[in-house]
Scaffold this motif. Structure first.
Motif, short mmCIF file in Angstrom:
data_model
loop_
_atom_site.label_atom_id
_atom_site.label_comp_id
_atom_site.label_asym_id
_atom_site.label_seq_id
_atom_site.Cartn_x
_atom_site.Cartn_y
_atom_site.Cartn_z
N ALA A 73 0.85 -1.20 0.00
CA ALA A 73 0.00 0.00 0.00
C ALA A 73 0.89 1.24 0.00
O ALA A 73 2.02 1.22 0.47
CB ALA A 73 -0.90 -0.01 1.22
N GLN A 74 0.36 2.29 -0.56
CA GLN A 74 1.10 3.54 -0.62
C GLN A 74 0.28 4.65 0.02
O GLN A 74 -0.96 4.62 -0.03
CB GLN A 74 1.44 3.90 -2.07
CG GLN A 74 0.25 3.93 -3.00
CD GLN A 74 0.66 3.91 -4.48
OE1 GLN A 74 1.64 3.28 -4.87
NE2 GLN A 74 -0.11 4.60 -5.30
N SER A 75 0.95 5.60 0.63
CA SER A 75 0.24 6.70 1.28
C SER A 75 1.11 7.95 1.29
O SER A 75 2.34 7.86 1.14
CB SER A 75 -0.16 6.35 2.72
OG SER A 75 0.97 6.15 3.52
N VAL A 76 0.46 9.08 1.45
CA VAL A 76 1.12 10.38 1.49
C VAL A 76 0.54 11.19 2.63
O VAL A 76 -0.67 11.18 2.84
CB VAL A 76 0.93 11.14 0.16
CG1 VAL A 76 1.46 12.57 0.27
CG2 VAL A 76 1.58 10.41 -0.99
N ALA A 77 1.41 11.91 3.34
CA ALA A 77 0.95 12.80 4.39
C ALA A 77 1.50 14.20 4.14
O ALA A 77 2.69 14.37 3.89
CB ALA A 77 1.40 12.31 5.75
N GLN A 78 0.61 15.16 4.17
CA GLN A 78 1.01 16.57 4.13
C GLN A 78 0.58 17.14 5.48
O GLN A 78 -0.60 17.41 5.69
CB GLN A 78 0.34 17.29 2.96
CG GLN A 78 0.83 16.79 1.62
CD GLN A 78 0.22 17.53 0.45
OE1 GLN A 78 -0.47 16.92 -0.38
NE2 GLN A 78 0.46 18.82 0.37
N PRO A 79 1.52 17.30 6.39
CA PRO A 79 1.18 17.59 7.79
C PRO A 79 0.61 18.97 8.02
O PRO A 79 -0.01 19.21 9.07
CB PRO A 79 2.52 17.42 8.51
CG PRO A 79 3.55 17.64 7.46
CD PRO A 79 2.97 17.12 6.19
N GLU A 80 0.78 19.87 7.08
CA GLU A 80 0.29 21.25 7.26
C GLU A 80 -0.85 21.52 6.30
O GLU A 80 -0.70 21.38 5.09
CB GLU A 80 1.42 22.24 7.01
CG GLU A 80 2.61 22.06 7.94
CD GLU A 80 3.88 22.66 7.37
OE1 GLU A 80 4.62 23.31 8.14
OE2 GLU A 80 4.14 22.49 6.16
N ASP A 81 -2.01 21.90 6.87
CA ASP A 81 -3.12 22.28 6.00
C ASP A 81 -2.85 23.63 5.33
O ASP A 81 -3.30 23.87 4.21
CB ASP A 81 -4.41 22.41 6.81
CG ASP A 81 -4.91 21.07 7.32
OD1 ASP A 81 -5.63 21.06 8.32
OD2 ASP A 81 -4.56 20.05 6.71
N GLN A 82 -2.11 24.48 6.03
CA GLN A 82 -1.90 25.84 5.54
C GLN A 82 -0.47 26.28 5.86
O GLN A 82 0.06 25.99 6.93
CB GLN A 82 -2.88 26.80 6.24
CG GLN A 82 -2.78 28.24 5.83
CD GLN A 82 -4.05 28.74 5.16
OE1 GLN A 82 -5.10 28.12 5.24
NE2 GLN A 82 -3.95 29.87 4.48
N SER A 91 0.54 31.63 -4.45
CA SER A 91 -0.59 31.26 -3.58
C SER A 91 -1.52 30.30 -4.31
O SER A 91 -2.05 30.63 -5.37
CB SER A 91 -1.35 32.52 -3.15
OG SER A 91 -0.53 33.39 -2.41
N ALA A 92 -1.69 29.11 -3.77
CA ALA A 92 -2.49 28.06 -4.41
C ALA A 92 -2.52 26.85 -3.47
O ALA A 92 -1.99 26.89 -2.36
CB ALA A 92 -1.88 27.67 -5.76
N LEU A 93 -3.14 25.79 -3.96
CA LEU A 93 -3.23 24.52 -3.23
C LEU A 93 -2.22 23.55 -3.83
O LEU A 93 -2.23 23.34 -5.05
CB LEU A 93 -4.65 23.98 -3.35
CG LEU A 93 -5.02 22.68 -2.61
CD1 LEU A 93 -4.74 22.80 -1.13
CD2 LEU A 93 -6.49 22.37 -2.86
N TYR A 94 -1.38 22.98 -2.99
CA TYR A 94 -0.30 22.11 -3.46
C TYR A 94 -0.51 20.68 -2.99
O TYR A 94 -0.81 20.44 -1.81
CB TYR A 94 1.06 22.64 -2.97
CG TYR A 94 1.45 23.93 -3.64
CD1 TYR A 94 0.93 25.14 -3.21
CD2 TYR A 94 2.31 23.93 -4.73
CE1 TYR A 94 1.25 26.33 -3.85
CE2 TYR A 94 2.65 25.12 -5.37
CZ TYR A 94 2.11 26.31 -4.92
OH TYR A 94 2.43 27.47 -5.57
N PHE A 95 -0.34 19.75 -3.92
CA PHE A 95 -0.52 18.34 -3.62
C PHE A 95 0.75 17.57 -3.89
O PHE A 95 1.37 17.71 -4.95
CB PHE A 95 -1.64 17.73 -4.48
CG PHE A 95 -3.01 18.20 -4.13
CD1 PHE A 95 -3.61 19.20 -4.87
CD2 PHE A 95 -3.70 17.64 -3.08
CE1 PHE A 95 -4.88 19.65 -4.56
CE2 PHE A 95 -4.98 18.07 -2.76
CZ PHE A 95 -5.56 19.08 -3.50
N CYS A 96 1.10 16.71 -2.94
CA CYS A 96 2.17 15.75 -3.12
C CYS A 96 1.53 14.41 -3.51
O CYS A 96 0.45 14.07 -3.02
CB CYS A 96 2.94 15.61 -1.80
SG CYS A 96 4.32 14.47 -1.83
#
Lengths: 115, 114
Positions: free
Chosen positions: A1-10, A86-91
């Protein structure tokens, strides 16, 4: 399984200052790692990727990211932020040799750059 | 060159109805993937098609189905719509099923279920 975490919402930074958007991942084998940017009501646009080789990768609009295998991280960086960043960034991550379409995305980090 | 195109851009449906979303990949791209993006979350993988065959399916109920046509365009169908199906549906294409490259996304179809 693979997963990603982006710990900061902002993430908030002042224009001209360096910025970092954090990403950690988990995969069984070797990872392919990507950063995408999304502007309001738009699709995702590719910024940069790590497949193999140099741990520091450079991408569009002056962004770069550093792959750290021991920390399973792939943080996005830029030396000098612009208001237009300024935008929404996805890993995103997928395992080596898996089909290109089967990527796993984080929940995103909203970057706000203030003048 | 045209990018990934999706239609319709916006649509409103009521619970229990059916919806069909369409996607045309970049010319020369043979792989199409569908993602669901709920507000405040990242895209979630629904399906991947390559050379008209399903190559992967995410954790979505059987109400979701898709197909790819000989010209590599694709349709996503959702039956018996629920309020929770309200989302931005993204189509992404890539040149081949397995490659080291990035995905190319369309602008999405915004579905609202009332």
């Amino acid at each position: 399984a693979q997963s990603v975490a982006q710990p900061e919402d902002q993430v908030n930074v002042a224009e001209g200052n360096p910025l970092t958007v954090k990403c950690t991942y988990s995969v069984s084998g070797n990872p392919y790692l990507f950063w995408y940017v999304q502007y309001p009501n738009r699709g995702l646009q590719f910024l940069l990727k790590y497949i193999t080789g140099d741990n520091l990768v450079k991408g569009s609009y002056g962004f770069e990211a550093e792959f750290n295998k021991s920390q399973t991280s792939f943080h996005l960086k830029k030396p000098s932020a612009l208001v237009s960043d300024s935008a929404l960034y996805f890993c995103a991550v997928r395992e080596e040799y898996t089909n290109a379409g089967k990527s796993t995305f984080g929940d995103g980090t909203t970057l706000t750059v203030k003048p | 060159d045209a990018g990934v195109t999706q239609s319709p851009t916006h649509l409103i449906k009521t619970r229990g109805q059916h919806v069909t979303l369409r996607c045309s990949p970049i010319s020369g791209h043979k792989s199409v993937s569908w993602y669901q993006q709920v507000l405040g979350q990242g895209p979630q993988f629904i399906f991947q098609y390559y050379e008209k065959e399903e190559r992967g399916r995410g954790n979505f109920p059987d109400r979701f189905s898709a197909r790819q046509f000989p010209n590599y365009s694709s349709e996503l169908n959702v039956n018996a719509l629920l309020l929770g199906d309200s989302a931005l549906y993204l189509c992404a294409s890539s040149p081949r099923g397995r490659n080291t490259g990035e995905l190319f996304f369309g602008e999405g179809s915004r579905l609202t279920v009332l």
